[in-house]
Design a protein around this motif. Structure first.
Motif, PDB file in Angstrom:
ATOM      1  N   ALA A  69       0.831  -1.206   0.000  1.00 18.98           N
ATOM      2  CA  ALA A  69       0.000   0.000   0.000  1.00 18.98           C
ATOM      3  C   ALA A  69       0.861   1.250   0.000  1.00 18.98           C
ATOM      4  CB  ALA A  69      -0.923   0.006   1.216  1.00 18.98           C
ATOM      5  N   MET A  70       0.354   2.290  -0.644  1.00 17.62           N
ATOM      6  CA  MET A  70       0.996   3.605  -0.592  1.00 17.62           C
ATOM      7  C   MET A  70      -0.081   4.678  -0.627  1.00 17.62           C
ATOM      8  SD  MET A  70       2.711   3.892  -4.371  1.00 17.62           S
ATOM      9  CE  MET A  70       1.801   3.457  -5.867  1.00 17.62           C
ATOM     10  N   ALA A  71       0.253   5.848  -0.110  1.00 15.74           N
ATOM     11  CA  ALA A  71      -0.687   6.971  -0.072  1.00 15.74           C
ATOM     12  C   ALA A  71      -0.388   7.914  -1.222  1.00 15.74           C
ATOM     13  CB  ALA A  71      -0.563   7.709   1.250  1.00 15.74           C
ATOM     14  N   LEU A  72      -1.441   8.270  -1.989  1.00 16.42           N
ATOM     15  CA  LEU A  72      -1.276   9.138  -3.145  1.00 16.42           C
ATOM     16  C   LEU A  72      -2.344  10.222  -3.139  1.00 16.42           C
ATOM     17  CD1 LEU A  72      -0.745   6.417  -5.911  1.00 16.42           C
ATOM     18  CD2 LEU A  72       1.029   7.803  -4.826  1.00 16.42           C
ATOM     19  N   VAL A  73      -1.917  11.478  -3.316  1.00 18.56           N
ATOM     20  CA  VAL A  73      -2.873  12.574  -3.438  1.00 18.56           C
ATOM     21  C   VAL A  73      -3.676  12.369  -4.712  1.00 18.56           C
ATOM     22  CG1 VAL A  73      -3.126  15.054  -3.747  1.00 18.56           C
ATOM     23  CG2 VAL A  73      -1.399  14.159  -2.164  1.00 18.56           C
ATOM     24  N   HIS A  74      -5.001  12.381  -4.588  1.00 20.42           N
ATOM     25  CA  HIS A  74      -5.831  12.081  -5.755  1.00 20.42           C
ATOM     26  C   HIS A  74      -6.573  13.299  -6.282  1.00 20.42           C
ATOM     27  CE1 HIS A  74      -9.153  10.172  -8.125  1.00 20.42           C
ATOM     28  NE2 HIS A  74      -8.087   9.554  -8.605  1.00 20.42           N
ATOM     29  N   GLU A  75      -7.220  14.036  -5.418  1.00 19.68           N
ATOM     30  CA  GLU A  75      -7.922  15.252  -5.808  1.00 19.68           C
ATOM     31  C   GLU A  75      -7.978  16.160  -4.589  1.00 19.68           C
ATOM     32  OE1 GLU A  75     -12.474  14.304  -5.864  1.00 19.68           O
ATOM     33  OE2 GLU A  75     -11.416  12.541  -6.611  1.00 19.68           O
ATOM     34  N   GLU A  76      -8.556  17.326  -4.734  1.00 17.72           N
ATOM     35  CA  GLU A  76      -8.568  18.271  -3.619  1.00 17.72           C
ATOM     36  C   GLU A  76      -9.294  17.672  -2.416  1.00 17.72           C
ATOM     37  OE1 GLU A  76      -9.778  22.916  -2.662  1.00 17.72           O
ATOM     38  OE2 GLU A  76     -10.049  22.097  -4.673  1.00 17.72           O
ATOM     39  N   GLY A  77      -8.575  17.568  -1.310  1.00 18.90           N
ATOM     40  CA  GLY A  77      -9.164  17.059  -0.076  1.00 18.90           C
ATOM     41  C   GLY A  77      -9.264  15.557   0.006  1.00 18.90           C
ATOM     42  N   VAL A  78      -8.689  14.842  -0.968  1.00 20.51           N
ATOM     43  CA  VAL A  78      -8.760  13.374  -0.974  1.00 20.51           C
ATOM     44  C   VAL A  78      -7.377  12.785  -1.229  1.00 20.51           C
ATOM     45  CG1 VAL A  78      -9.712  11.322  -2.101  1.00 20.51           C
ATOM     46  CG2 VAL A  78     -11.147  13.343  -1.794  1.00 20.51           C
ATOM     47  N   ILE A  79      -6.996  11.853  -0.373  1.00 18.88           N
ATOM     48  CA  ILE A  79      -5.766  11.079  -0.558  1.00 18.88           C
ATOM     49  C   ILE A  79      -6.164   9.611  -0.584  1.00 18.88           C
ATOM     50  CG2 ILE A  79      -3.487  10.520   0.378  1.00 18.88           C
ATOM     51  CD1 ILE A  79      -3.603  13.203   1.895  1.00 18.88           C
ATOM     52  N   GLU A  80      -5.637   8.869  -1.547  1.00 19.02           N
ATOM     53  CA  GLU A  80      -6.007   7.459  -1.665  1.00 19.02           C
ATOM     54  C   GLU A  80      -4.958   6.550  -1.035  1.00 19.02           C
ATOM     55  OE1 GLU A  80      -8.942   7.088  -5.465  1.00 19.02           O
ATOM     56  OE2 GLU A  80      -6.856   6.545  -5.786  1.00 19.02           O
ATOM     57  N   VAL A  81      -5.438   5.488  -0.402  1.00 16.63           N
ATOM     58  CA  VAL A  81      -4.573   4.382  -0.018  1.00 16.63           C
ATOM     59  C   VAL A  81      -4.667   3.376  -1.162  1.00 16.63           C
ATOM     60  CG1 VAL A  81      -4.082   2.581   1.665  1.00 16.63           C
ATOM     61  CG2 VAL A  81      -4.978   4.793   2.432  1.00 16.63           C
ATOM     62  N   ALA A  82      -3.637   3.356  -1.990  1.00 16.36           N
ATOM     63  CA  ALA A  82      -3.622   2.511  -3.185  1.00 16.36           C
ATOM     64  C   ALA A  82      -2.943   1.189  -2.854  1.00 16.36           C
ATOM     65  CB  ALA A  82      -2.898   3.224  -4.320  1.00 16.36           C
ATOM     66  N   CYS A  83      -3.673   0.098  -3.061  1.00 21.14           N
ATOM     67  CA  CYS A  83      -3.194  -1.217  -2.597  1.00 21.14           C
ATOM     68  C   CYS A  83      -3.051  -2.225  -3.727  1.00 21.14           C
ATOM     69  CB  CYS A  83      -4.156  -1.789  -1.569  1.00 21.14           C
ATOM     70  SG  CYS A  83      -4.416  -0.755  -0.125  1.00 21.14           S
ATOM     71  N   ASN A  84      -1.971  -3.005  -3.665  1.00 21.68           N
ATOM     72  CA  ASN A  84      -1.817  -4.202  -4.481  1.00 21.68           C
ATOM     73  C   ASN A  84      -2.156  -5.396  -3.597  1.00 21.68           C
ATOM     74  OD1 ASN A  84      -0.846  -2.712  -6.664  1.00 21.68           O
ATOM     75  ND2 ASN A  84       1.278  -2.931  -6.014  1.00 21.68           N
ATOM     76  N   LEU A  85      -3.143  -6.185  -4.011  1.00 25.59           N
ATOM     77  CA  LEU A  85      -3.534  -7.384  -3.264  1.00 25.59           C
ATOM     78  C   LEU A  85      -2.872  -8.572  -3.954  1.00 25.59           C
ATOM     79  CD1 LEU A  85      -7.328  -6.560  -2.751  1.00 25.59           C
ATOM     80  CD2 LEU A  85      -5.309  -5.632  -1.589  1.00 25.59           C
ATOM     81  N   LEU A  86      -1.751  -9.024  -3.392  1.00 17.63           N
ATOM     82  CA  LEU A  86      -0.934 -10.033  -4.047  1.00 17.63           C
ATOM     83  C   LEU A  86      -1.525 -11.428  -3.968  1.00 17.63           C
ATOM     84  CD1 LEU A  86       2.606  -8.857  -2.861  1.00 17.63           C
ATOM     85  CD2 LEU A  86       1.245  -8.061  -4.804  1.00 17.63           C
TER      86      LEU A  86
END
Length: 298
Positions: A234-251
């Motif tokens: 998982a990593m945290a990525l700024v996605h849009e104003e006021g929103v940050i995503e926890v982007a995950c690879n499910l191995l």
């Protein structure tokens, strides 16, 4: 009657805003009629698009005439012709115009077979297109992981002020020797990472926050590397104003799927005084992709 041998590759290209370039890439794929794009996922904030390309494999055919490899190579070559990495920017990390390609066995196909296709593609990208190419997973002799390559190449660190990646690589000299291709990178193209693994699901959970440090803590605690859920990156990525995503690879989606990740991100977000909303997959499930390809072929 023999059951069809199916495999796919997911091709991640560092562009989503240049529609003419994407159309050219998609036309290139269609030149190989035996391979088909079954999913396209675009994200304009990340300035990234993911294609899922599927084809039958021939048990005794030469890799010199493999439809899946041929279509992938055509897409990669067209991407390099139409996209300049030096002018690219977005909030998703990337290493090149074509950032990452991963092959997956789908039906009646082994990991070894898809690894052979991945290695053959990497050889062509390195020799024909002259782009530094790294192998991982079953395509690498030591089973090197994707994230280990990315860490050595600085993938996870934004390269300008803020949380944005912009322009080409900082230096033509690479801190890690490529497996194929030249030892130096052209900044307009970058490098490419190609591998093969068992099926991986990608699941992103939006968190209402502007505190990137706090959401990075959540991402770390969700991931196996940080002592969290097994087989999850998982990593945290700024996605849009006021929103940050926890982007995950499910191995290993059979072990830990989207629901478990969703519950854990929501729990950790509450601890940080934040709200996480319903996440989403960036692709169809493995079974759905098999069904779609077979039905469309009838």
């Amino acid at each position: 009657m023999l059951k069809p041998m199916l495999a796919c590759c997911k091709i991640y290209i560092s562009e989503s805003r240049n529609k003419a370039a994407l159309k050219a890439i998609e036309r290139a794929a269609k030149l190989c009629s035996e391979a088909r794009i079954v999913n396209k996922y675009e994200d304009e904030t990340y300035n990234r698009v993911g294609y899922t390309l599927v084809s039958k494999l021939r048990p005794s055919s030469s890799l010199d005439s493999c439809p899946l490899k041929d279509a992938a190579l055509a897409m990669v070559a067209t991407a390099f012709k139409n996209i300049d990495f030096d002018t690219h920017s977005g909030t998703h990390p990337r290493l090149g115009v074509v950032d990452h390609i991963c092959f997956h066995p789908l039906a009646n196909t082994s990991l070894e077979q898809t690894a052979n296709v991945a290695k053959s593609l990497a050889s062509d990208v390195g020799k024909i297109l002259e782009v530094p190419t790294y192998l991982y997973g079953a395509a690498h002799e030591n089973g090197r992981t994707l994230d280990s390559i990315r860490r050595e190449l600085g993938y996870f660190s934004p390269n300008i002020q803020g949380n944005v990646w912009a322009g080409g690589l900082k230096s033509q000299d690479l801190p890690l020797a490529p497996d194929e291709g030249p030892s130096q990178a052209d900044s307009s193209k970058g490098v490419i990472v190609i591998g093969t693994t068992k099926w991986v699901d990608n699941y992103n959970v939006p968190v209402f926050s502007t505190n990137i440090s706090a959401v990075r803590r959540i991402a770390k605690r969700v991931s196996e590397r940080g002592g969290g859920l097994p087989a999850v990156q998982a990593m945290a990525l700024v996605h849009e104003e006021g929103v940050i995503e926890v982007a995950c690879n499910l191995l290993d989606p059979q072990l830990v799927g989207g629901e478990k990740v969703q519950d854990e991100v929501e729990r950790l977000a509450v601890e940080e005084g934040m709200v996480a909303v319903k996440g989403y997959f960036t692709d169809f499930s493995r079974d759905k992709i098999i069904k779609m390809f077979l039905e469309e072929g009838n």
